[in-house]
Design a protein around this motif. Sequence first.
Motif, PDB file in Angstrom:
ATOM      1  N   ASP A  50     -35.625-100.563  -5.284  1.00  0.00           N
ATOM      2  CA  ASP A  50     -34.672 -99.931  -6.202  1.00  0.00           C
ATOM      3  C   ASP A  50     -33.905-100.995  -7.005  1.00  0.00           C
ATOM      4  O   ASP A  50     -34.068-102.184  -6.761  1.00  0.00           O
ATOM      5  CB  ASP A  50     -33.747 -98.977  -5.417  1.00  0.00           C
ATOM      6  CG  ASP A  50     -32.800 -99.711  -4.471  1.00  0.00           C
ATOM      7  OD1 ASP A  50     -32.570-100.920  -4.666  1.00  0.00           O
ATOM      8  OD2 ASP A  50     -32.295 -99.060  -3.534  1.00  0.00           O
ATOM      9  N   ASN A  77     -32.959 -94.237  -9.085  1.00  0.00           N
ATOM     10  CA  ASN A  77     -33.414 -94.134  -7.694  1.00  0.00           C
ATOM     11  C   ASN A  77     -34.409 -93.001  -7.527  1.00  0.00           C
ATOM     12  O   ASN A  77     -34.626 -92.527  -6.427  1.00  0.00           O
ATOM     13  CB  ASN A  77     -32.214 -93.935  -6.767  1.00  0.00           C
ATOM     14  CG  ASN A  77     -31.596 -95.270  -6.375  1.00  0.00           C
ATOM     15  OD1 ASN A  77     -32.291 -96.160  -5.906  1.00  0.00           O
ATOM     16  ND2 ASN A  77     -30.306 -95.403  -6.604  1.00  0.00           N
ATOM     17  N   GLN A  78     -34.985 -92.563  -8.662  1.00  0.00           N
ATOM     18  CA  GLN A  78     -35.864 -91.394  -8.625  1.00  0.00           C
ATOM     19  C   GLN A  78     -37.305 -91.781  -8.949  1.00  0.00           C
ATOM     20  O   GLN A  78     -37.559 -92.566  -9.862  1.00  0.00           O
ATOM     21  CB  GLN A  78     -35.409 -90.371  -9.686  1.00  0.00           C
ATOM     22  CG  GLN A  78     -33.953 -89.949  -9.565  1.00  0.00           C
ATOM     23  CD  GLN A  78     -33.688 -89.182  -8.286  1.00  0.00           C
ATOM     24  OE1 GLN A  78     -34.430 -88.254  -7.946  1.00  0.00           O
ATOM     25  NE2 GLN A  78     -32.659 -89.566  -7.558  1.00  0.00           N
ATOM     26  N   GLN A  87     -39.307 -84.704  -9.174  1.00  0.00           N
ATOM     27  CA  GLN A  87     -38.641 -85.973  -8.880  1.00  0.00           C
ATOM     28  C   GLN A  87     -38.180 -86.020  -7.427  1.00  0.00           C
ATOM     29  O   GLN A  87     -37.792 -85.013  -6.849  1.00  0.00           O
ATOM     30  CB  GLN A  87     -37.445 -86.189  -9.815  1.00  0.00           C
ATOM     31  CG  GLN A  87     -37.904 -86.475 -11.243  1.00  0.00           C
ATOM     32  CD  GLN A  87     -36.763 -86.890 -12.153  1.00  0.00           C
ATOM     33  OE1 GLN A  87     -35.642 -87.115 -11.696  1.00  0.00           O
ATOM     34  NE2 GLN A  87     -37.054 -86.981 -13.439  1.00  0.00           N
ATOM     35  N   ASP A  89     -36.000 -88.565  -4.420  1.00  0.00           N
ATOM     36  CA  ASP A  89     -35.170 -89.716  -4.119  1.00  0.00           C
ATOM     37  C   ASP A  89     -36.040 -90.779  -3.443  1.00  0.00           C
ATOM     38  O   ASP A  89     -36.764 -90.489  -2.491  1.00  0.00           O
ATOM     39  CB  ASP A  89     -34.024 -89.301  -3.182  1.00  0.00           C
ATOM     40  CG  ASP A  89     -33.176 -90.496  -2.781  1.00  0.00           C
ATOM     41  OD1 ASP A  89     -32.244 -90.818  -3.539  1.00  0.00           O
ATOM     42  OD2 ASP A  89     -33.458 -91.111  -1.729  1.00  0.00           O
ATOM     43  N   SER A  92     -34.962 -91.312   0.593  1.00  0.00           N
ATOM     44  CA  SER A  92     -35.094 -90.200   1.546  1.00  0.00           C
ATOM     45  C   SER A  92     -36.349 -89.380   1.278  1.00  0.00           C
ATOM     46  O   SER A  92     -36.792 -88.627   2.142  1.00  0.00           O
ATOM     47  CB  SER A  92     -33.869 -89.291   1.464  1.00  0.00           C
ATOM     48  OG  SER A  92     -33.865 -88.625   0.207  1.00  0.00           O
ATOM     49  N   GLN A  94     -36.371 -86.943  -0.665  1.00  0.00           N
ATOM     50  CA  GLN A  94     -35.937 -85.566  -0.947  1.00  0.00           C
ATOM     51  C   GLN A  94     -36.188 -85.205  -2.416  1.00  0.00           C
ATOM     52  O   GLN A  94     -35.921 -86.007  -3.309  1.00  0.00           O
ATOM     53  CB  GLN A  94     -34.447 -85.437  -0.645  1.00  0.00           C
ATOM     54  CG  GLN A  94     -33.954 -84.013  -0.652  1.00  0.00           C
ATOM     55  CD  GLN A  94     -32.541 -83.911  -0.106  1.00  0.00           C
ATOM     56  OE1 GLN A  94     -31.731 -84.818  -0.291  1.00  0.00           O
ATOM     57  NE2 GLN A  94     -32.250 -82.820   0.573  1.00  0.00           N
ATOM     58  N   THR A  96     -35.494 -83.745  -5.935  1.00  0.00           N
ATOM     59  CA  THR A  96     -34.240 -83.586  -6.667  1.00  0.00           C
ATOM     60  C   THR A  96     -34.420 -82.787  -7.957  1.00  0.00           C
ATOM     61  O   THR A  96     -33.447 -82.354  -8.554  1.00  0.00           O
ATOM     62  CB  THR A  96     -33.634 -84.956  -7.013  1.00  0.00           C
ATOM     63  OG1 THR A  96     -34.632 -85.749  -7.669  1.00  0.00           O
ATOM     64  CG2 THR A  96     -33.172 -85.693  -5.761  1.00  0.00           C
ATOM     65  N   ASP A 110     -34.060 -78.858  -2.364  1.00  0.00           N
ATOM     66  CA  ASP A 110     -33.604 -79.924  -1.465  1.00  0.00           C
ATOM     67  C   ASP A 110     -34.221 -79.811  -0.072  1.00  0.00           C
ATOM     68  O   ASP A 110     -34.016 -80.666   0.781  1.00  0.00           O
ATOM     69  CB  ASP A 110     -32.073 -79.967  -1.395  1.00  0.00           C
ATOM     70  CG  ASP A 110     -31.487 -78.622  -0.978  1.00  0.00           C
ATOM     71  OD1 ASP A 110     -32.250 -77.634  -0.916  1.00  0.00           O
ATOM     72  OD2 ASP A 110     -30.270 -78.577  -0.706  1.00  0.00           O
TER      73      ASP A 110
END
Length: 371
Positions: A50, A77-78, A87, A89, A92, A94, A96, A110
């Motif tokens: 990142d 951060n995507q 998209q 994260d 994680s 996850q 988004t 989520d």
Amino acid sequence: MSEDFPLQSQTPDSLMLFGFWYRALPSEKVKCGELLPAMLLEQPLVIGRDPQGRAFALRDACPHRGMPLSCGRFEGNQIECCYHGWQFDAHSGQCTLIPSLVADQKLKIDRIYAGSYPCEERDEFIWVFVPEPGPASAGFSKPAPAPVPAPEIPKFSEHYKLAYLTADLPCSVDHGIIGLMDPAHGPFVHQAWWWRTRHSIHEKQKNFEPIPYGFRMSAHTPSSNSAPYKLLRLYADADSITTTIDFVLPNLRSEVIRAGKYWFSSITTVTPVTRSQCRIDVVAAWNLFRWIPFGPELLKFVFAKFVEQDRRTMELQSEGLKHNPHLMLIDDADRPAKWYFGLKSAYLEMKKTGAEFRHPMSGPVTLRWRS
Ligand code: FES
Ligand SMILES: [Fe+2]
């Protein structure tokens, strides 16, 4: 478990051990903002870094329809999948954003995860924790943290140098590992005028002891028939040089050489990429010869020769192994290889039954061989 395994169970089974940290890629290969594919234990990964420089590792398959995420874009951060723009994260995994959703479509995005793996950087490598795979049908959820930190090379002074080497081996992780711990190939594979000749072969005796998930070649004075150790003794002005070599599951050989205030320390790993391919990574740190110009280059050159000799040998061996020959492990030279298979099956047994880990060694052992 007894120390005498039937021959069958000593032959490599190519099983890969989940639930451990593995080296994925050298740090320098992963630049900020880039996505790189990698493979560990037959799992496709995408590795990135990142904007703050922190590395991450996700499964390289979009949870929507399987597009490799490494083909996508990485911003902020995507990670954005290149197929339908979902998209995720980067850390994680996850979800988004799903661009196709309209305002009153209430999909709980989520709850969707691209699988993500604990990821740490140590000694110039990005390490990834590979957990037990879940059932094939289950999707991914929030990642669990790794139970232990990633392995790190022990260092004994503030200033030191560090270098690494890496080589792909065309064989299963088992052959890579038993090749690494095999003492008897030295005089035949690693001949060089500045190291040793085939004629310097002589009887050796080494003490081994069990350690958690592995074994240790106890602190000893290294082989007298190798020039670098003789040199070291001269420069370090130490009465005694000791080296300790540990092997621990799943794949890690660490060596520490100490001579007075000088030290050399390394961690070598053999990482399963697929069932039939592995990679050897040697990372060494030292404070010896810091005053010699070309010190690291020289050392790297020496190590590269060794690793290349091993790689070439395993390449040749893989030709023979294609035909599934019957294999033998003999005492005492192949005893460490037997312990490796014993440790591995003890680990798998423990995972299966939940029982205590049954170490294949019941106590210290002295082995003798000629090399
Ligand atoms: S496959 Fe990735 S967004 Fe559809
Ligand atoms: Fe070797």
